[in-house]
Scaffold this active site. Structure first.
Site, mmCIF file in Angstrom:
data_model
loop_
_atom_site.group_PDB
_atom_site.id
_atom_site.type_symbol
_atom_site.label_atom_id
_atom_site.label_comp_id
_atom_site.label_asym_id
_atom_site.label_seq_id
_atom_site.Cartn_x
_atom_site.Cartn_y
_atom_site.Cartn_z
ATOM 1 C CE LYS A 160 -3.058 0.796 3.537
ATOM 2 N NZ LYS A 160 -2.936 2.179 4.000
ATOM 3 C CB SER A 161 3.732 2.370 2.069
ATOM 4 O OG SER A 161 3.121 2.364 3.323
ATOM 5 N N GLY A 208 -5.061 8.144 5.241
ATOM 6 C CA GLY A 208 -4.138 9.113 5.851
ATOM 7 C C GLY A 208 -2.931 9.360 4.960
ATOM 8 N NE ARG A 254 -5.649 8.478 10.726
ATOM 9 C CZ ARG A 254 -5.022 7.640 9.922
ATOM 10 N NH1 ARG A 254 -5.663 7.101 8.899
ATOM 11 N NH2 ARG A 254 -3.763 7.343 10.120
ATOM 12 C CD GLN A 266 0.258 8.549 6.940
ATOM 13 O OE1 GLN A 266 -0.333 9.374 7.620
ATOM 14 N NE2 GLN A 266 -0.280 7.387 6.615
ATOM 15 C CG ASP A 322 0.581 0.277 9.304
ATOM 16 O OD1 ASP A 322 0.171 1.097 10.153
ATOM 17 O OD2 ASP A 322 0.929 0.605 8.163
ATOM 18 C CE LYS A 337 -0.409 4.447 12.835
ATOM 19 N NZ LYS A 337 0.389 5.177 11.857
ATOM 20 N NE ARG A 368 -2.634 -1.804 8.214
ATOM 21 C CZ ARG A 368 -2.360 -2.214 6.978
ATOM 22 N NH1 ARG A 368 -2.547 -3.474 6.638
ATOM 23 N NH2 ARG A 368 -1.906 -1.364 6.063
HETATM 24 C C1 S3P Z 1 2.388 5.076 6.105
HETATM 25 C C2 S3P Z 1 2.913 5.480 7.305
HETATM 26 C C3 S3P Z 1 2.368 5.051 8.608
HETATM 27 C C4 S3P Z 1 1.455 3.844 8.471
HETATM 28 C C5 S3P Z 1 0.490 3.995 7.335
HETATM 29 C C6 S3P Z 1 1.243 4.160 6.025
HETATM 30 C C7 S3P Z 1 3.015 5.549 4.859
HETATM 31 O O1 S3P Z 1 1.616 6.121 9.167
HETATM 32 O O2 S3P Z 1 0.757 3.631 9.681
HETATM 33 O O3 S3P Z 1 -0.348 2.867 7.256
HETATM 34 O O4 S3P Z 1 2.731 4.989 3.787
HETATM 35 O O5 S3P Z 1 3.819 6.495 4.928
HETATM 36 P P1 S3P Z 1 2.310 7.291 10.020
HETATM 37 O O6 S3P Z 1 3.208 8.041 9.134
HETATM 38 O O7 S3P Z 1 1.171 8.133 10.525
HETATM 39 O O8 S3P Z 1 3.018 6.582 11.129
#
Ligand code: S3P
Length: 427
Positions: A21-22, A93, A121, A168, A313, A340, A386
Site C-alpha cells: 500500500k505505501s 491518511g 485524524r 507520512q 501497522d 490510526k 486491520r
Molecule cells: C504510512 C505510514 C504510517 C502507516 C500507514 C502508512 C506511509 O503512518 O501507519 O499505514 O505509507 O507512509 P504514520 O506516518 O502516521 O506513522
C-alpha cells in the site's frame, strides 16, 4: 455487513498477495508528478490507493487502470491544474498527508476532505512543518479535515526536526521540498518507513542513531517503471494464521522485506515462528523475497521500543499471535496506534475483553493474558481494515461463532482477503 467467521483446520498453499500500500500510493504520486508516461505494475487495487488515483485525476492527470497495472501520464513540475471540487482522500491518511506536501507547492488552492474516520485524524502534524515552509493551510477547529491549501508564492526550504514518528509527515515535507532549488532537510530520530527516500533516491546521512534526509528539485521524479512488491502488512495476517494453525505450510511470493518494514518477521521469528526467507532480490531499490511459513509453537518476547515504528501497522495481528503464544503479550510505547484508522488500542482492548481475554489497557499500549473463552461474540471492526482482518484470523483459529461487523472495511487494503483465505484453507 456482519461477517461470520468459520474455524479452519489449517492452511496449505502459495499466494501472490497484492502490491504494498505505501509503495503503491507513492508510485502513483511520483508518476503523476513526473513529466511523461510511467507504468506501475502490481499496484494495490484497493479503496485507499484508488483514493490517491482519484485525487490525481482531479488534478488533471490521465491514469489508465486495470486490475494489476496503471499507466500514468504525469504532468511535470507546475503541470497540475486546479481541481473543480474537493479532493476526496476517503479513509486514507497516506493520501491526505503526502498530497498536502505536493499541494503546498502548487499555484492554486485545493481542499482535501475524507470519510468520518479520516476527518477525525490529526493534521496539525503536517500543517506545522508545511506552514514553516511558508504554505498557507487551514484545517477544522480541531486541526483535522477539511484542509484547505492555498497558493503560496514564498515556499522555502527548511531544516526540520521530526516531532512524531511518522513517515507520512516526513514524506509531506520532503515532497514539498522537491519543488525548491535549496535543500530541505528532515531530521528523523526514530526510523520510520523509508519508501519516499528510496524511490526518489534522496540523500540520507546517518549519525548517532538519527537520519538527515535531503530533498530538492534535483530529486523531482522522472517517468519510471515501478514494480510494486507484495504488501508485508497484508502478508502478516496470513503468516500469523499459518504459524498458529496446525499442519500448515504457506508460501508467500515476492514479499516486501524493506528493513524499515520487516520488523514483524523478525519478531515472529524471535517468538519461535518458523519463517524461512528465500530468493531475495531487489526492485526499484526495495528488497523482496519469498517466505515459507510453517506451523510453530510461539512464545511471547519483550518487544523493544525502537522497533515500534517498524511494526506499527502489524500490531493488531501481532497481538493475535501474542494471545496464542506462551506467556503474557505486552506492547508499550505505541501511542501512535491511537491515531490510526481507529484508536487501535481502544479497538483491540474492547474486542479482546468481549472475548474474555484478560486485558490491561495503557495510554501507550496494552497487555493480554489468558484465553478467548467466550462463545458467540459479535466483534466490532471499528470500520478499520486491520482490526477486521486481525479478529477474522483470531476467529478462524478459535471458531466459537465469532462475527465481525462492518467487515467490508477490509477493502481499504485487501478487498480479496476472504477469497485468498478460501484458496489456501484445508478442507
Ligand atoms: C504510512 C505510514 C504510517 C502507516 C500507514 C502508512 C506511509 O503512518 O501507519 O499505514 O505509507 O507512509 P504514520 O506516518 O502516521 O506513522
Amino acid at each position: 455487513m456482519i461477517q461470520k467467521i468459520e474455524k479452519i483446520s489449517g492452511i496449505n498453499g502459495e499466494l501472490i498477495l497484492p502490491g504494498d500500500k505505501s509503495i503503491s500510493h507513492r508510485a502513483v504520486m511520483f508518476s503523476a508528478m513526473a513529466n511523461g508516461k510511467s507504468v506501475v505494475n502490481n499496484y494495490l487495487n484497493s479503496e485507499d490507493v484508488n483514493s490517491t488515483i482519484d485525487c490525481f485525476r482531479k488534478l488533471g492527470c490521465k491514469i489508465e487502470q486495470n486490475e494489476t497495472d496503471l499507466t500514468i501520464f504525469g504532468k511535470g513540475i507546475n503541470g497540475f491544474t486546479k481541481p473543480n471540487s474537493p479532493l476526496n482522500a476517503g479513509n486514507s491518511g497516506t493520501t491526505t498527508r503526502l498530497i498536502s506536501g505536493i499541494l503546498a507547492a502548487q499555484n492554486f488552492e485545493a481542499t482535501i476532505i475524507g470519510d468520518a474516520s479520516l476527518s477525525k485524524r490529526p493534521m496539525k502534524r503536517v500543517v506545522e512543518p508545511l506552514s514553516k515552509m511558508g504554505a498557507k493551510i487551514t484545517t477544522s477547529e480541531i486541526g483535522s479535515l477539511p484542509m484547505v491549501i492555498s497558493h503560496s508564492k514564498e515556499l522555502k526550504a527548511i531544516e526540520y526536526n521530526m516531532q512524531v514518528d511518522s513517515a507520512q509527515v516526513k514524506s509531506a515535507i520532503l515532497l514539498a521540498g522537491l519543488h525548491l532549488e535549496e535543500e530541505t532537510i528532515v531530521i528523523e530520530h526514530s526510523r520510520t518507513r523509508n519508501h519516499t527516500e528510496t524511490l526518489l533516491g534522496l540523500k540520507v546521512e546517518e549519525f548517532d542513531g538519527m537520519r538527515r534526509i535531503y530533498s530538492s528539485v534535483k530529486n523531482y521524479p522522472k517517468p519510471n517503471l515501478y514494480i510494486v512488491p507484495c504488501d508485508i502488512s497484508t502478508a502478516a495476517f496470513f503468516i500469523v494464521l499459518a504459524l498458529i494453525s496446525e499442519n500448515s505450510k504457506l508460501i508467500l511470493k515476492n514479499v516486501l522485506l524493506n528493513e524499515t518494514r520487516n520488523g514483524i518477521i523478525k519478531i515472529l521469528q524471535k517468538m519461535n515462528g518458523r519463517i524461512e526467507i528465500e530468493n531475495e532480490k531487489e526492485n526499484n531499490g526495495e528488497k523482496i523475497a519469498d517466505l515459507r511459513i510453517f506451523s510453530s509453537k510461539l512464545k511471547n518476547i519483550e518487544i523493544d521500543d525502537e522497533i515500534i515504528p517498524n511494526i506499527i501497522d502489524e500490531i493488531p495481528i501481532l497481538s493475535v499471535a501474542g494471545l496464542f503464544a506462551d506467556g503474557k503479550f505486552n506492547i508499550r510505547n505505541a501511542k501512535e496506534l491511537r491515531f490510526k484508522e481507529s484508536d487501535r488500542i481502544e479497538a483491540l482492548c474492547s474486542n479482546f475483553k468481549k472475548l474474555g481475554v484478560v486485558t490491561e489497557e495503557f495510554d501507550d499500549g496494552f497487555s493480554l493474558s489468558g484465553n478467548a473463552i467466550n462463545v458467540n461474540v459479535l466483534l466490532e471492526s471499528f470500520k478499520d481494515h486491520r482490526i477486521a482482518m486481525a479478529f477474522a484470523v483470531l476467529g478462524m483459529l478459535i471458531g466459537k461463532e465469532i462475527s465481525i461487523n462492518d467487515f467490508e472495511s477490509v477493502a481499504v487494503s485487501n478487498p480479496k482477503f476472504l477469497d485468498q483465505i478460501n484458496s489456501i484453507k484445508l478442507a
